[in-house]
Design an enzyme around this catalytic site. Structure first.
Site, PDB file in Angstrom:
ATOM      1  N   TYR B 145       0.753  -1.391   0.064  1.00 14.52           N
ATOM      2  CA  TYR B 145      -0.002  -0.051  -0.115  1.00 14.52           C
ATOM      3  C   TYR B 145       0.840   1.221   0.046  1.00 14.52           C
ATOM      4  O   TYR B 145       1.793   1.474   0.799  1.00 14.52           O
ATOM      5  CB  TYR B 145      -0.891  -0.195   1.151  1.00 14.52           C
ATOM      6  CG  TYR B 145      -1.664   1.161   1.634  1.00 14.52           C
ATOM      7  CD1 TYR B 145      -1.610   1.806   3.029  1.00 14.52           C
ATOM      8  CD2 TYR B 145      -2.380   2.038   0.879  1.00 14.52           C
ATOM      9  CE1 TYR B 145      -2.152   2.841   3.509  1.00 14.52           C
ATOM     10  CE2 TYR B 145      -3.102   3.131   1.370  1.00 14.52           C
ATOM     11  CZ  TYR B 145      -2.807   3.617   2.380  1.00 14.52           C
ATOM     12  OH  TYR B 145      -3.431   4.788   2.915  1.00 14.52           O
ATOM     13  N   ASP B 230      -1.402  -6.077   9.383  1.00 10.02           N
ATOM     14  CA  ASP B 230      -2.584  -5.403   9.115  1.00 10.02           C
ATOM     15  C   ASP B 230      -3.651  -6.065   8.610  1.00 10.02           C
ATOM     16  O   ASP B 230      -3.786  -6.475   7.412  1.00 10.02           O
ATOM     17  CB  ASP B 230      -1.836  -4.132   8.275  1.00 10.02           C
ATOM     18  CG  ASP B 230      -2.951  -3.041   8.062  1.00 10.02           C
ATOM     19  OD1 ASP B 230      -4.246  -3.284   8.084  1.00 10.02           O
ATOM     20  OD2 ASP B 230      -2.870  -2.014   7.760  1.00 10.02           O
ATOM     21  N   ILE B 232      -6.888  -5.153   8.122  1.00  4.36           N
ATOM     22  CA  ILE B 232      -8.061  -4.246   7.841  1.00  4.36           C
ATOM     23  C   ILE B 232      -9.166  -4.803   6.744  1.00  4.36           C
ATOM     24  O   ILE B 232     -10.066  -4.282   6.517  1.00  4.36           O
ATOM     25  CB  ILE B 232      -7.738  -2.672   7.491  1.00  4.36           C
ATOM     26  CG1 ILE B 232      -7.009  -2.500   5.953  1.00  4.36           C
ATOM     27  CG2 ILE B 232      -6.970  -2.341   8.584  1.00  4.36           C
ATOM     28  CD1 ILE B 232      -6.754  -1.359   5.673  1.00  4.36           C
ATOM     29  N   LYS B 272     -12.772  -0.704   5.636  1.00  4.35           N
ATOM     30  CA  LYS B 272     -12.781  -1.280   4.648  1.00  4.35           C
ATOM     31  C   LYS B 272     -14.054  -2.267   4.741  1.00  4.35           C
ATOM     32  O   LYS B 272     -14.928  -2.564   3.969  1.00  4.35           O
ATOM     33  CB  LYS B 272     -11.398  -2.150   4.362  1.00  4.35           C
ATOM     34  CG  LYS B 272     -10.477  -1.183   4.249  1.00  4.35           C
ATOM     35  CD  LYS B 272     -10.297  -0.291   2.955  1.00  4.35           C
ATOM     36  CE  LYS B 272      -9.281   0.750   2.993  1.00  4.35           C
ATOM     37  NZ  LYS B 272      -9.225   1.611   2.079  1.00  4.35           N
TER      38      LYS B 272
END
Lengths: 442, 470
Positions: B145, B230, B232, B272
């Protein structure tokens, strides 16, 4: 011991040092309160919280407004706007929110100045705003001059993760803790002699913990000073709407227009809705800079602490209701002043003095005559008696980095009328008893 | 004396990268099927817009939650004053229950180990501040990302060293890639403090395999470093092999009382899974008390609005709602992904097989005029300006091979997606014949139409050394 050291190595220096400042007595007093909270009927002998600078006096006005404006929140009336708001994570912030905040800030300053919505940058409360401005203006090791006494939270907000340092400009009781250009100049020169790189001056106006506002001439002199030295001026104006009437508050936004050749790139304002509106839970901090590069950078940094769009939406509606806001500001000032007068007049009756002020959610009380000795140890001792025996959590001056012992900050806007009366009675009784047992201090 | 800090003067926030520049173009010329049918379609935004009707209907049935009321009573004052950095207990409880539910209740979480932050952006930065400092590095698998360059490095001074993943094995993390990254960090005089992975992956849209998860655990155990997972996108896993959290692996391997247990931290967010990026709800979950403690204090710089905590505590406590939402959300994401893939297939474009996320990792290597990042940029510019689709070039995600693009599918209507796919098909058909000619001719043709501008090389997330290495 070896295990702890290795563990500390696994974490960063920041995570394991004391830079968060939470080991100070300011925070310890809260424990005593948490364990034994005062309640007029259920716990009348509990500790009264007078260490919390909150503005709780006008919630009735807000609640009435919410009932009359259901679209401001995501009720069935407002649900069709939900999606747009929920998706909005643009770090510029909702336009309506920025415009409303800009207009509100102007109103609080009697519309003597206007604010540009394009310069309104969000942050995670004033806490986030203060840290952000430091990240923008100071590198690790750089220093900011901060008049003392100052908010205990500054050690964390200005210096913890930024690694900037605070150089206090000590103000004293000899002139009611008033800040002078001379004092700032002296502190500045002394810092330079010690090879400290001073990047700016940070003022809290109205002051926490004093509740006083800077005089126009002093502020002008300070704006001139920073321009001469080419250093920044950050004005934390989070208490700007807590002024009593008539308001003597003069914002740096006004003064900078009066100083010839003032370089706007040096001037920055920190704002928040936590104190003026009594909404600390919604985490609304604002960085307002006249320096374009700072606005741009602070805006990118705001990604780390944006205001929830749900709250932006609500507040945009609330702040745009001019009639409501005008009434709120005038009512709030009135109620705050009444509280201040009630307490200070009550204290005068038992011979306790204080710094006369015209703003804030607190005042600065003089208990030097009650100290066994004029030392900070004695102050801490007196403070423990007040918390444990008198059952009032007031804040000792030591935690505000003041240079002389014996001063205490007393908050008055975070309780109802009944509680204030109880608190006053307790102080009066204590002072009268203590005066009988304390020798006059030299 | 320099007036502003180095952070202002440098561009280490990474926001000059193409990832953000594409957005600027989109902002200037947004597609609207009625008012601007020739505008740019935004396919670079990883948002989940597919299930808002479910949220809205819940809100309509539960007006108290957003109306500052509990059981009909006004609690405005209580919420307005609530700024305790420990967070609203009811909200944390509801959040951990939701996290457990997403993981099929194979693991459970302790609400006291949750630290609430203003979005995952803040959570990731805060973890960096807690675990590392200037001179330290975290290893990240590429592609990753683009925002990590800002979130992990900018104000913290921490470096990112890439773990190179390639298409040869579906971009999976290998032991040799891990070791190589570790070596590279040391060569650069950086102390490796940990590994950060995104699982499910952004931009790949894949969940980590058991092999990868075990490999990572073994690696961080051996090196005595941290692992940040992570997660998410954990609620966006819509087909097999399903989502396995690092927590589950540790549980299976009975590592709860081991030292490594305290070095694994999870980042979560509702941006998200629930599609609520505006509400700024992020969380750090750690088994290490010191990390929880330090992170909690740091969260003062970016707390979650109490108004939002309350609304979501009510919503996520409604188990009937969460159960239905999770299932329905999966269904819709799966269907939408299929739609994108089928549209790509019609354009003779393939993508990495994926089972999660809000995007696909699309293979446009065969459309490049040459196997270079310059060619990738050329192609990207054409796609943005000619085809009018804002997709994200792999280089902005630090991919080691040119020609890959991240294409989002959950932030637009079905009709818009169809329009996008039609445009792509037309474009691909127009340039594919050129590709089958000799390379020389291809180069000539494409160069005639587009010349590189300097800004393409002003991708400030690359430092000079990385460009040389490529």
């Amino acid at each position: 011991m070896a295990v702890k050291n290795r563990k500390q190595q696994l974490l960063s220096g920041i995570a394991t040092n004391d830079g968060h400042g939470e080991n100070s007595p300011y925070f310890h007093g809260w424990d005593a309160y948490e364990r034994n909270r005062f309640h007029p009927t259920q716990n009348p002998n509990g500790v009264i919280q007078m260490g919390l600078a909150e503005n709780q006096l006008c919630f009735d006005l807000m609640e009435k407004w919410i009932k009359e404006n259901p679209k401001a929140i995501c009720t069935p009336e407002g649900v069709n706007e939900f999606k747009g708001i929920a998706l909005f994570d643009d770090y510029h912030g909702l336009m309506g929110f920025r415009e409303a905040v800009a207009k509100f800030m102007g109103k609080v300053r009697g519309n003597r100045v206007t604010f540009d919505p394009e310069r309104i940058v969000m942050s995670g409360g004033a806490t986030g705003a203060n840290e952000t401005i430091m990240f923008c203006l100071a590198d690790p090791g750089d220093a900011f001059l901060v008049p003392s006494p100052y908010d205990p939270g500054f050690d964390r907000d200005l210096g913890w993760r930024t690694r900037a340092q605070i150089v206090p400009v000590n103000c004293s009781s000899s002139n009611d803790f008033r800040l002078t250009r001379a004092a700032v100049q002296e502190a500045y020169e002394k810092a330079l002699e010690s090879n400290i790189n001073v990047k700016g001056l940070l003022l809290t106006n109205p002051s926490n913990p004093l509740g006083t506002t800077l005089e126009r001439e002093t502020l002008k002199a300070l704006v001139t000073f920073v321009n001469e030295k080419n250093i920044h001026l950050v004005c934390d104006e989070i208490y700007s709407a807590t002024t009593f009437t008539p308001s003597r508050f003069v914002s740096v936004a006004e003064v900078m227009q009066e100083v010839e050749h003032c370089n706007p790139d040096l001037i920055h304002i920190i704002y928040s809705l936590s104190k003026d509106l009594g909404l600390p839970g919604f985490r609304v901090g604002i960085v307002y800079s006249y320096n374009d590069a700072v606005v741009s950078c602070a805006r990118k940094m705001s990604s780390f602490g944006l205001v929830s769009s749900q709250s932006q939406h609500f507040l945009a509606a609330l702040l745009s209701d001019e009639e409501f806001i005008d009434n709120f500001l005038s009512e709030s000032s009135k109620r705050l002043e009444n509280r201040y007068r009630f307490l200070t007049e009550g204290l005068e009756k038992v011979g306790v003095s204080y710094v006369e002020s015209d703003a804030g959610l607190f005042f600065w009380m003089d208990l030097r005559p009650l100290l066994m000795k004029q030392t900070f140890d004695a102050e801490l001792e007196l403070w423990r008696v007040i918390v444990d025996d008198v059952k009032l959590n007031i804040s000792p001056g030591y935690s505000f980095h003041v240079s002389e012992p014996g001063w205490f900050r007393v908050c008055f806007a975070n309780m109802d009328n009944e509680t204030v009366e109880v608190a006053l009675n307790r102080i009066q009784e204590f002072v009268q008893t203590r005066n009988g047992t304390t020798e006059a201090s030299p | 004396m320099r007036l502003l800090s180095r952070k202002v003067m440098r561009n280490t926030h990474g926001q000059d990268s193409s990832y953000f520049l594409g957005w600027e173009e989109y902002e200037k010329n947004r597609y609207d099927h009625v008012n601007n049918p020739k505008g740019i379609i935004q396919m670079g935004l990883a948002e989940n817009q597919l299930s808002f009707d479910l949220l809205e209907s819940w809100l309509a049935k539960n007006p108290d939650a957003a109306g500052f009321r509990r059981n009909g009573q006004f609690i405005f004052r209580e919420l307005a004053l609530f700024q305790d950095y420990h967070g609203l207990p009811d909200f944390k409880k509801a959040l951990v229950d939701f996290m457990a539910e997403i993981r099929g209740n194979k693991v459970s979480f302790d609400p006291n180990r949750v630290v609430l932050t203003a979005g995952a952006t803040s959570a990731n930065e805060t973890l960096m501040f807690c675990l590392a400092e200037a001179g330290d590095a975290f290893l990240l698998p590429t592609p990753y990302y683009p925002g990590f360059d800002r979130d992990l490095k900018w104000r913290t001074g921490v470096e990112i060293v890439p773990i190179q993943c390639t298409s040869s094995n579906g971009f999976r993390i290998t032991e040799s890639a891990l070791e190589e990254a570790y070596r590279l960090a040391h060569k650069r005089n950086l102390r490796v403090k940990g590994v950060l992975v995104t699982n499910p992956s952004n931009p790949l849209g894949t969940t980590m395999s058991l092999d990868e998860l075990n490999l990572l655990l073994d690696f961080i155990t051996e090196k005595e470093i941290h692992l940040i997972s992570d997660e998410i996108y954990s609620g966006t896993v819509f087909s097999s092999p399903g989502f396995v959290s690092i927590m589950e692996i540790m549980k299976d391997r009975k590592l709860e009382n081991s030292e490594v247990f305290n070095r694994v931290h999870i980042v979560y967010s509702l941006s998200k899974d629930l599609g609520l990026p505006g509400f700024r709800v992020g969380a750090i979950y750690s088994n290490d008390n010191m990390v929880v403690d330090a992170a909690t204090k740091m969260s003062s710089f970016g707390l979650v609005s109490s108004q939002t905590q309350y609304l979501l505590s009510e919503m996520l406590s409604d188990k009937k709602f969460t159960k239905n939402y999770i299932l329905e959300n999966h269904k819709r994401l799966k269907q939408r992904q299929r739609m994108l893939i089928s549209g790509l297939e019609k354009a003779a474009v393939s993508c990495l097989k994926s089972n999660a996320g809000l995007f696909c990792w699309v293979d446009m290597r065969r459309l490049l005029s040459s196997d270079t990042f310059e060619a990738e940029m050329e192609l990207w510019k054409r796609i943005v300006y000619e085809v009018k689709l804002n997709i994200s070039p792999g280089s902005s995600c630090h991919c080691t091979e040119p020609g890959w693009f991240r294409v989002c599918f959950a932030n637009m209507s079905e009709d818009t997606l169809k329009v996008a796919m039609r445009r792509l098909k037309v474009f691909v058909e127009s340039i594919s014949p050129i590709r089958s000619q000799s390379n020389h001719q291809a180069l000539k043709n494409t160069r005639r139409r587009w010349s590189l501008t300097n800004w393409v090389f002003r991708l400030s997330f690359h430092d000079d050394r990385e460009l040389e290495e490529r």
